[in-house]
Design an enzyme around this catalytic site. Structure first.
Site, PDB file in Angstrom:
ATOM      1  N   ILE A 104       4.515  -3.258   0.871  1.00  0.00           N
ATOM      2  CA  ILE A 104       4.350  -4.718   0.687  1.00  0.00           C
ATOM      3  C   ILE A 104       5.459  -5.422   1.509  1.00  0.00           C
ATOM      4  O   ILE A 104       6.247  -5.113   1.447  1.00  0.00           O
ATOM      5  CB  ILE A 104       4.684  -4.397  -0.560  1.00  0.00           C
TER       6      ILE A 104
ATOM      7  N   GLY B 238       3.427   0.486  -1.452  1.00  0.00           N
ATOM      8  CA  GLY B 238       1.719   0.159  -1.471  1.00  0.00           C
ATOM      9  C   GLY B 238       1.474   0.801  -0.693  1.00  0.00           C
ATOM     10  O   GLY B 238       0.196   1.471  -1.561  1.00  0.00           O
TER      11      GLY B 238
ATOM     12  N   ASP C 105       0.021   4.148  -2.674  1.00  0.00           N
ATOM     13  CA  ASP C 105      -1.328   3.054  -3.599  1.00  0.00           C
ATOM     14  C   ASP C 105      -2.411   3.159  -2.525  1.00  0.00           C
ATOM     15  O   ASP C 105      -2.941   3.282  -3.989  1.00  0.00           O
ATOM     16  CB  ASP C 105      -0.418   1.052  -4.062  1.00  0.00           C
TER      17      ASP C 105
ATOM     18  N   ASP D 297       2.770  -1.128  -9.476  1.00  0.00           N
ATOM     19  CA  ASP D 297       1.720  -1.639 -11.018  1.00  0.00           C
ATOM     20  C   ASP D 297       0.878  -1.820  -9.931  1.00  0.00           C
ATOM     21  O   ASP D 297      -0.059  -2.722 -10.507  1.00  0.00           O
ATOM     22  CB  ASP D 297       2.424  -3.057 -11.008  1.00  0.00           C
TER      23      ASP D 297
END
Length: 299
Positions: free
Chosen positions: A90, A147, A150, A178
């Site tokens: 990110i 990220g 993810d 998250d």
């Protein structure tokens, strides 16, 4: 890619692929190509920023995979990246901007609403890979951080280069992942103990370990050899019945999140329809007669 065909055929394929791409939305942080029939290449394309995932990229990832899901010229997607790194994760500048937006509110409930909306939006962008009926293959090189883990965890198959390394970096920066890793990766590698160590320590794990724990399927010497082989695998999948492949993906994901009996009921309900499809007839006849590969209609 075009070995064994004439220059005229190359030109026809080139302009056909260009017309396919131009029919899609234009992207600023992604590069979209169709190098093989029914195969689309999606590349993270912020190489000057180590493919840091800024707001534009997150939103474009969601939009791209939703769009390809509806694209009848697309049967398989290969996700890779331009530049030195797959992604550095990110974009921290975006987090700083988010912090400023939160600071504009005094009340904790209103601050929390801004953050919850932000988290939900980014979750949905990556879930678009999973909800896309077309198989998503990822080709990962060098760093895949935060990220990025993810992102590739939401794909169907992962391949990487020898120099690839991964890091669940969130605990190192004082937060919990998250947008999908904590939910998806344990089901990919099958060992909660190994996953917990990676998540708690935020340590790097490299290509060999990634393969040993089942996070990636194959490790390649170079990025070039990886992309060549992954594109060939994608092309092989794309030659199969789109009805069969897309329903297989749906059933795999549904069964992952439900009981065995619920999964059996789900595929039973669908196959009572799909077994009447022309794809089943074509494929069965081709196998029975040892004929050439059948040609399937767009879906």
């Amino acid at each position: 890619m075009f070995l064994g065909i004439s220059s005229f055929q190359k030109g026809v394929l080139f302009f056909r692929n260009i017309s396919k791409i131009s029919a899609m939305s234009q992207y600023h942080t992604l590069k979209i190509e169709s190098p093989k029939e029914f195969v689309y290449s999606v590349q993270l394309n912020r190489p000057e920023k180590a493919n840091a995932m800024n707001k534009a990229m997150w939103l474009e990832i969601g939009k791209c995979f939703n769009e390809l899901n509806e694209n009848t010229d697309c049967r398989v997607i290969v996700l890779s990246a331009n530049g030195k790194y797959f992604t550095s994760g990110i974009d921290l500048f975006d987090l700083m901007n988010l912090g400023q937006e939160v600071a504009n509110h005094d009340d904790i409930a209103r601050k929390s609403k801004v953050l919850r909306c932000f988290i939900k939006t980014y979750q949905d962008c990556l879930t678009a890979l999973e909800k896309c009926d077309k198989p998503v293959l990822t080709a990962i090189h060098n760093g895949c951080i935060g990220g990025g883990v993810d992102l590739v965890s939401a794909a169907d198959i992962r391949y990487c280069t020898e120099d690839a390394w991964f890091q669940l970096k969130e605990t190192e920066i004082g937060m919990a992942a998250d947008v999908g890793t904590l939910q998806r990766m344990p089901k990919i590698i099958g060992s909660m103990s190994t996953f917990n160590e990676l998540a708690f320590t935020a340590r790097k794990f490299h290509s060999l370990e990634a393969k040993n724990i089942g996070f990636v399927t194959q490790v390649y010497d170079t990025k070039e050899s990886m992309l060549e082989n992954v594109m060939n695998i994608a092309s092989d999948i794309a030659s199969k019945s789109p009805v069969g492949v897309q329903m297989t993906k749906r059933s795999i994901i549904y069964s992952r999140d439900h009981t065995v009996q619920e999964g059996l009921d789900h595929i039973g309900d669908w196959n009572q329809i799909l077994l009447q499809s022309e794809d089943f007839i074509k494929a069965s006849m081709a196998v029975a007669t040892k004929d050439k590969k059948p040609i399937f209609s767009k879906l």
